[in-house]
Design an enzyme around this catalytic site. Structure first.
Site, PDB file in Angstrom:
ATOM      1  N   HIS A  65      41.785  39.556  39.119  1.00 47.16           N
ATOM      2  CA  HIS A  65      40.763  39.955  38.145  1.00 47.16           C
ATOM      3  C   HIS A  65      41.358  40.913  37.090  1.00 47.16           C
ATOM      4  O   HIS A  65      40.956  42.087  37.009  1.00 47.16           O
ATOM      5  CB  HIS A  65      39.560  40.604  38.844  1.00 47.16           C
ATOM      6  CG  HIS A  65      38.306  40.541  38.012  1.00 47.16           C
ATOM      7  ND1 HIS A  65      37.041  40.479  38.551  1.00 47.16           N
ATOM      8  CD2 HIS A  65      38.133  40.536  36.658  1.00 47.16           C
ATOM      9  CE1 HIS A  65      36.147  40.453  37.587  1.00 47.16           C
ATOM     10  NE2 HIS A  65      36.787  40.483  36.424  1.00 47.16           N
TER      11      HIS A  65
ATOM     12  N   ARG B 242      33.306  34.544  36.162  1.00 47.82           N
ATOM     13  CA  ARG B 242      32.922  35.204  37.410  1.00 47.82           C
ATOM     14  C   ARG B 242      33.080  34.199  38.556  1.00 47.82           C
ATOM     15  O   ARG B 242      32.782  33.015  38.400  1.00 47.82           O
ATOM     16  CB  ARG B 242      31.460  35.683  37.360  1.00 47.82           C
ATOM     17  CG  ARG B 242      31.229  36.911  36.503  1.00 47.82           C
ATOM     18  CD  ARG B 242      31.782  38.198  37.129  1.00 47.82           C
ATOM     19  NE  ARG B 242      31.502  39.368  36.320  1.00 47.82           N
ATOM     20  CZ  ARG B 242      32.342  39.877  35.403  1.00 47.82           C
ATOM     21  NH1 ARG B 242      33.524  39.319  35.195  1.00 47.82           N
ATOM     22  NH2 ARG B 242      32.003  40.953  34.728  1.00 47.82           N
TER      23      ARG B 242
ATOM     24  N   GLU C  99      34.746  38.238  45.884  1.00 41.67           N
ATOM     25  CA  GLU C  99      35.755  39.204  45.495  1.00 41.67           C
ATOM     26  C   GLU C  99      35.540  40.571  46.149  1.00 41.67           C
ATOM     27  O   GLU C  99      34.386  41.025  46.174  1.00 41.67           O
ATOM     28  CB  GLU C  99      35.625  39.361  43.963  1.00 41.67           C
ATOM     29  CG  GLU C  99      36.899  39.555  43.266  1.00 41.67           C
ATOM     30  CD  GLU C  99      36.676  39.432  41.759  1.00 41.67           C
ATOM     31  OE1 GLU C  99      36.438  38.311  41.289  1.00 41.67           O
ATOM     32  OE2 GLU C  99      36.738  40.460  41.090  1.00 41.67           O
TER      33      GLU C  99
END
Ligand code: NAD
Length: 331
Positions: free
Chosen positions: A297, A250, A279
């Protein structure tokens, strides 16, 4: 959809991209269960908007987008989709390791720009992996799958666990880990049996040792209070100037401003990133640096894996609504 429709009435968010907040809040009003994506912020407001909610089935292994404490307080089950995405994410991690260390994306752009005018002994030199140390932070499902692939590349593996992260500044904990290493070197200590992989003897080290010794540092811990900004400017100062940071966990685990500084000033060799601190926003400077490989991602993005994740989330939701214990209950 088909499996769900056999079991219950369904309502599907139709917004393009990330479901809008209002659509989410009004959509949960009369439902018994919610299948959510990792981009949906499922906080207490959402749970209060859906008083009938009994289960939140998140499509993803990470569930930092769900307020677990609120769910527990309200008696709502939360589930995730572990295992089915482990290999896809480990493969992509290796894709980033190779792309960053062998400059694959930069080299592709070079060819497309018409700059390739012949083989050159010194052109686009990268770092070889054979004989180098792979440092894995977070030795769970994906971390171990990344380690297994290291056998084929002839790398040694060092790793640290949740305790090594939680007690990173505790000298007593660190000296215990170091005394175990010494015992192992002397042949008398127990090698953590569960860590052993065919053809590989991964070694547990402290977090600081890992940062100092690894040629590739790869992150596989979940986002939690103790892992936020785990990798900061002090970490980059410890890393080898030739080492690469890989992040498929993450974004908030890395201080992105410190990473940009480290890349710009060549404190490290480079980075391979699948995730970002804010993000989908990315620190603009990162986009200008050719020692970073940047992906949107896509860790688990194979057709097979996404279908398996969706089916698992559906089964978890159906189990909970039928009063059975869902197989992947996280709280
Ligand atoms: P896992 O639970 O099997 O492994 C996580 C490891 O981190 C374990 O060793 C655990 O002990 C350790 N850990 C747990 N909580 C910790 C804490 N608070 N502090 C420090 N260490 C802690 O999980 P996994 O299936 O290997 O997945 C790891 C993470 O990868 C997920 O949480 C998710 O955020 C991320 N992920 C990203 C993608 C992607 O698309 N890029 C895909 C899948 C998973």
């Amino acid at each position: 959809m088909k499996r769900l429709a056999e079991f219950c009435e369904i309502e599907v968010g139709t917004d393009k991209g990330i479901l809008g907040r209002q659509a989410l809040l009004s959509g949960v009003r009369e439902v018994d269960g919610l299948i959510s994506l990792i981009t949906d912020n499922i906080d207490s407001e959402v749970m209060e908007a859906g008083p009938g909610l009994r289960v939140i089935a998140n499509v993803g292994v990470g569930y930092n987008n769900v307020d677990i404490a609120s769910a527990q307080q309200k008696g709502i089950l939360v589930t995730n989709t572990p295992d089915v995405l482990t290999d896809a994410t480990a493969d992509l991690t290796w894709g980033l390791i190779l792309s960053a260390s062998r400059r694959i994306v930069e080299a592709d752009a070079f060819v497309r720009a018409g700059k390739f005018d012949g083989w050159d002994l010194n052109m686009m030199l990268g770092m070889g992996l054979t004989g180098k140390a792979l440092g894995i932070i977070g030795y769970g499902r994906i971390g171990r799958a990344v380690a297994r692939r290291a056998v084929g590349f002839g790398m040694s593996v060092i790793y640290c666990t949740r305790d090594d992260i939680a007690f990173r500044d505790d000298p007593q904990h660190n000296s215990l880990v170091m005394s175990r290493q010494a015992a192992m070197r002397a042949g008398s200590g127990p090698l953590n049996q569960s860590a052993r992989i065919d053809g590989l003897s991964p070694k547990r080290v402290t977090l600081d040792q890992l940062l100092e010794w690894a040629d590739i540092v790869t992150l596989h811990v979940p986002l939690a209070a103790t892992t936020q900004h785990l990798i900061d400017s002090a970490s980059f100062n410890r890393m080898k100037p030739t080492a690469y940071l890989i992040n498929t966990s993450r974004g908030q685990i890395v201080d992105e401003a410190a990473l940009v500084d480290a890349l710009k000033n060549h404190k490290i060799g480079g980075a391979g990133l699948d995730v970002y601190e804010k993000e989908p926003q990315i620190t603009p400077e990162l986009l200008t640096l050719n020692n970073a490989v940047l992906l949107p991602h896509i860790g688990s993005a194979t057709r097979e894996t996404r279908i398996a994740m969706a089916l698992l989330a559906v089964e978890n939701a159906c189990d909970a609504l039928a009063g059975r214990a869902p197989r992947n209950q996280v709280s």
